[in-house]
Design a protein around this motif. Structure first.
Motif, PDB file in Angstrom:
ATOM      1  N   ASP A 174      40.816  33.678  38.179  1.00  0.00           N
ATOM      2  CA  ASP A 174      39.388  33.294  37.305  1.00  0.00           C
ATOM      3  C   ASP A 174      39.280  34.219  36.469  1.00  0.00           C
ATOM      4  O   ASP A 174      39.813  36.008  37.286  1.00  0.00           O
ATOM      5  CB  ASP A 174      38.588  32.953  38.120  1.00  0.00           C
ATOM      6  CG  ASP A 174      37.318  32.851  37.263  1.00  0.00           C
ATOM      7  OD1 ASP A 174      37.467  32.307  35.954  1.00  0.00           O
ATOM      8  OD2 ASP A 174      36.366  32.560  37.950  1.00  0.00           O
ATOM      9  N   TYR A 175      39.061  34.752  35.345  1.00  0.00           N
ATOM     10  CA  TYR A 175      38.736  35.765  33.934  1.00  0.00           C
ATOM     11  C   TYR A 175      37.132  35.978  34.720  1.00  0.00           C
ATOM     12  O   TYR A 175      36.676  35.411  34.444  1.00  0.00           O
ATOM     13  CB  TYR A 175      38.607  35.177  33.087  1.00  0.00           C
ATOM     14  CG  TYR A 175      38.964  36.171  32.293  1.00  0.00           C
ATOM     15  CD1 TYR A 175      40.159  36.444  32.140  1.00  0.00           C
ATOM     16  CD2 TYR A 175      38.041  36.961  31.626  1.00  0.00           C
ATOM     17  CE1 TYR A 175      40.141  38.215  30.749  1.00  0.00           C
ATOM     18  CE2 TYR A 175      37.405  37.586  30.917  1.00  0.00           C
ATOM     19  CZ  TYR A 175      38.544  38.139  29.961  1.00  0.00           C
ATOM     20  OH  TYR A 175      39.012  39.007  29.496  1.00  0.00           O
ATOM     21  N   GLY A 176      37.261  37.654  35.067  1.00  0.00           N
ATOM     22  CA  GLY A 176      36.259  38.448  35.015  1.00  0.00           C
ATOM     23  C   GLY A 176      35.706  39.832  34.977  1.00  0.00           C
ATOM     24  O   GLY A 176      37.341  40.100  34.025  1.00  0.00           O
TER      25      GLY A 176
ATOM     26  N   GLU B 154      34.206  49.544  33.541  1.00  0.00           N
ATOM     27  CA  GLU B 154      34.442  48.004  33.381  1.00  0.00           C
ATOM     28  C   GLU B 154      35.214  47.342  33.123  1.00  0.00           C
ATOM     29  O   GLU B 154      36.058  47.627  31.985  1.00  0.00           O
ATOM     30  CB  GLU B 154      33.050  47.149  32.463  1.00  0.00           C
ATOM     31  CG  GLU B 154      33.029  45.797  32.395  1.00  0.00           C
ATOM     32  CD  GLU B 154      32.215  45.274  32.177  1.00  0.00           C
ATOM     33  OE1 GLU B 154      31.053  45.094  31.822  1.00  0.00           O
ATOM     34  OE2 GLU B 154      32.752  44.979  30.600  1.00  0.00           O
ATOM     35  N   VAL B 155      36.203  47.564  34.107  1.00  0.00           N
ATOM     36  CA  VAL B 155      37.705  45.857  34.008  1.00  0.00           C
ATOM     37  C   VAL B 155      38.073  45.193  34.175  1.00  0.00           C
ATOM     38  O   VAL B 155      37.561  43.821  34.057  1.00  0.00           O
ATOM     39  CB  VAL B 155      38.793  46.441  35.134  1.00  0.00           C
ATOM     40  CG1 VAL B 155      39.623  46.208  34.795  1.00  0.00           C
ATOM     41  CG2 VAL B 155      38.895  48.360  34.799  1.00  0.00           C
ATOM     42  N   SER B 156      38.721  44.501  32.670  1.00  0.00           N
ATOM     43  CA  SER B 156      37.881  42.972  32.588  1.00  0.00           C
ATOM     44  C   SER B 156      39.638  42.386  32.559  1.00  0.00           C
ATOM     45  O   SER B 156      40.762  43.047  32.843  1.00  0.00           O
ATOM     46  CB  SER B 156      37.467  42.799  31.117  1.00  0.00           C
ATOM     47  OG  SER B 156      36.926  42.690  31.022  1.00  0.00           O
ATOM     48  N   GLY B 157      39.747  41.082  33.471  1.00  0.00           N
ATOM     49  CA  GLY B 157      40.994  40.755  32.835  1.00  0.00           C
ATOM     50  C   GLY B 157      41.088  39.295  33.976  1.00  0.00           C
ATOM     51  O   GLY B 157      40.358  39.141  34.320  1.00  0.00           O
ATOM     52  N   VAL B 158      42.325  39.304  34.493  1.00  0.00           N
ATOM     53  CA  VAL B 158      42.306  37.892  35.278  1.00  0.00           C
ATOM     54  C   VAL B 158      42.488  38.870  36.556  1.00  0.00           C
ATOM     55  O   VAL B 158      43.041  39.187  36.995  1.00  0.00           O
ATOM     56  CB  VAL B 158      44.083  37.110  35.661  1.00  0.00           C
ATOM     57  CG1 VAL B 158      43.813  36.181  36.641  1.00  0.00           C
ATOM     58  CG2 VAL B 158      43.768  36.584  33.981  1.00  0.00           C
ATOM     59  N   ILE B 159      41.158  37.908  37.534  1.00  0.00           N
ATOM     60  CA  ILE B 159      41.061  38.180  38.908  1.00  0.00           C
ATOM     61  C   ILE B 159      41.875  37.475  40.207  1.00  0.00           C
ATOM     62  O   ILE B 159      41.323  36.423  39.879  1.00  0.00           O
ATOM     63  CB  ILE B 159      39.753  38.725  39.015  1.00  0.00           C
ATOM     64  CG1 ILE B 159      38.330  39.565  38.305  1.00  0.00           C
ATOM     65  CG2 ILE B 159      39.551  39.144  40.389  1.00  0.00           C
ATOM     66  CD1 ILE B 159      37.405  39.590  38.253  1.00  0.00           C
ATOM     67  N   HIS B 160      42.471  38.945  40.955  1.00  0.00           N
ATOM     68  CA  HIS B 160      43.210  37.468  42.230  1.00  0.00           C
ATOM     69  C   HIS B 160      41.907  37.626  42.982  1.00  0.00           C
ATOM     70  O   HIS B 160      41.620  38.758  44.039  1.00  0.00           O
ATOM     71  CB  HIS B 160      44.207  37.784  42.262  1.00  0.00           C
ATOM     72  CG  HIS B 160      45.437  38.217  41.269  1.00  0.00           C
ATOM     73  ND1 HIS B 160      45.980  36.650  41.206  1.00  0.00           N
ATOM     74  CD2 HIS B 160      45.608  38.726  40.557  1.00  0.00           C
ATOM     75  CE1 HIS B 160      46.538  36.587  39.781  1.00  0.00           C
ATOM     76  NE2 HIS B 160      46.652  38.364  39.201  1.00  0.00           N
TER      77      HIS B 160
ATOM     78  N   ASN C   2      37.702  34.414  50.721  1.00  0.00           N
ATOM     79  CA  ASN C   2      35.712  34.837  50.944  1.00  0.00           C
ATOM     80  C   ASN C   2      35.022  35.205  50.069  1.00  0.00           C
ATOM     81  O   ASN C   2      34.317  35.538  49.977  1.00  0.00           O
ATOM     82  CB  ASN C   2      36.127  36.169  51.781  1.00  0.00           C
ATOM     83  CG  ASN C   2      36.448  36.760  51.875  1.00  0.00           C
ATOM     84  OD1 ASN C   2      36.937  37.462  50.767  1.00  0.00           O
ATOM     85  ND2 ASN C   2      35.961  37.891  53.269  1.00  0.00           N
ATOM     86  N   GLY C   3      35.906  35.386  48.627  1.00  0.00           N
ATOM     87  CA  GLY C   3      35.594  35.405  47.236  1.00  0.00           C
ATOM     88  C   GLY C   3      35.588  36.918  47.602  1.00  0.00           C
ATOM     89  O   GLY C   3      35.371  37.441  45.940  1.00  0.00           O
ATOM     90  N   MET C   4      36.059  38.151  48.066  1.00  0.00           N
ATOM     91  CA  MET C   4      36.375  39.185  47.378  1.00  0.00           C
ATOM     92  C   MET C   4      38.027  39.778  46.992  1.00  0.00           C
ATOM     93  O   MET C   4      39.156  38.646  47.420  1.00  0.00           O
ATOM     94  CB  MET C   4      37.076  39.806  49.014  1.00  0.00           C
ATOM     95  CG  MET C   4      35.567  40.067  50.209  1.00  0.00           C
ATOM     96  SD  MET C   4      34.338  40.609  49.099  1.00  0.00           S
ATOM     97  CE  MET C   4      35.037  42.532  50.045  1.00  0.00           C
ATOM     98  N   PRO C   5      37.427  40.189  45.866  1.00  0.00           N
ATOM     99  CA  PRO C   5      38.406  40.577  44.600  1.00  0.00           C
ATOM    100  C   PRO C   5      39.634  41.495  45.454  1.00  0.00           C
ATOM    101  O   PRO C   5      39.322  42.308  46.427  1.00  0.00           O
ATOM    102  CB  PRO C   5      38.309  41.017  43.852  1.00  0.00           C
ATOM    103  CG  PRO C   5      36.762  41.815  44.467  1.00  0.00           C
ATOM    104  CD  PRO C   5      36.210  41.218  45.624  1.00  0.00           C
ATOM    105  N   ILE C   6      41.366  40.719  45.211  1.00  0.00           N
ATOM    106  CA  ILE C   6      42.011  41.026  45.733  1.00  0.00           C
ATOM    107  C   ILE C   6      43.169  42.329  44.604  1.00  0.00           C
ATOM    108  O   ILE C   6      43.242  43.075  45.056  1.00  0.00           O
ATOM    109  CB  ILE C   6      43.677  41.145  46.480  1.00  0.00           C
ATOM    110  CG1 ILE C   6      42.693  39.364  47.692  1.00  0.00           C
ATOM    111  CG2 ILE C   6      44.298  40.988  46.766  1.00  0.00           C
ATOM    112  CD1 ILE C   6      43.646  38.699  48.214  1.00  0.00           C
TER     113      ILE C   6
END
Length: 248
Positions: free
Chosen positions: A153-155, A206-212, A216-220
């Motif tokens: 998702d983008y965030g 603050e880094v913006s982009g596509v987050i993987h 459990n919702g934790m960003p990789i």
């Protein structure tokens, strides 16, 4: 299990018996790839570290020794990181392993070979300076879980920008540390952001982009498209600074 006197070099892969030629070659390629990735991360640009292969006759021991032209500081750094990387991943902490992503993938291959077939495990060890470090199925499981992104998702992600590296394939990345969540996230970024990333090294961003994300919702990881500076903790207003504002 081999003993220290049988190990042919300061960096040696030991593989259990009963391994097919195909799987032995897979293990050998993964071992050499692991060392190559570590060497590339420490060697000066344009001066790749060079290694020669050492094989003990009649054994499943495959070693490498540095060529005399390889700087001793690079050799020592490779030895230390080769061991630390495995131990950290065995503890479940890939981010603190200090390994390039490509090196982690090679470790996964070696650890998966140790899983064997039909429940028959195959001992796989990396000997570093004549001391063994186990590569077992637990390491393969940790890496598989880390690489298994469930959704994207983008965030945005906030934290301190650390550890800028370039992979052997030329991919650029840095780590961002979230102090509150006590975790690090890999951030991949394009060449046109390189100057900005260096300018913001060790600063809050603050880094913006596509987050993987994991399940459990934790960003990789995040594929960064922008990196924006944030005020450092020392620059934020204190409770005393805002007390009068709140009273009004």
């Amino acid at each position: 299990m081999a003993i220290a006197d049988q190990i042919p070099s300061e960096l040696t892969l030991e593989i259990g018996a009963d391994l097919s030629p195909e799987r032995f070659m897979t293990a050998a390629r993964a071992f050499f790839g692991y060392i190559q990735e570590l060497s590339a991360s420490f060697a000066p640009e344009g001066e790749p570290a060079r290694w020669v292969v050492r094989v003990r006759e009649g054994s499943t021991l495959l070693g490498v020794d540095p060529m005399p032209v390889t700087p001793i500081e690079v050799v020592n750094a490779v030895y230390a990181r080769a061991e630390k990387g495995i131990r950290r991943i065995a503890e479940g902490d890939i981010d603190d392993s200090g390994l390039p992503e490509a090196a982690v993938k090679h470790l996964r291959t070696l650890a998966e070979i140790s899983e064997g077939t039909r429940g028959h495990m195959i001992p796989v060890r990396l000997w570093v300076r004549k001391k063994p470090v186990e590569l077992d199925p637990r390491i393969a499981s940790v890496i598989r879980e880390d690489f298994r992104a469930d959704y994207n998702d983008y965030g945005t992600i906030e934290g301190r920008l650390e550890t800028i590296t370039e992979g052997s394939s030329g991919s650029l990345q840095f780590q961002i540390r979230d102090a509150m969540l006590k975790q690090k996230v890999r951030c991949f970024f394009p060449e046109n952001l390189l100057a900005e990333v260096f300018d913001k090294f060790r600063k809050r961003v603050e880094v913006s982009g596509v987050i993987h994300y994991r399940k459990n919702g934790m960003p990789i990881s995040i594929e960064a498209v922008s990196v924006i500076s944030l005020p450092d903790d020392s620059e934020l207003p204190t409770a005393g600074d805002v007390r009068g504002i709140l009273r009004n």
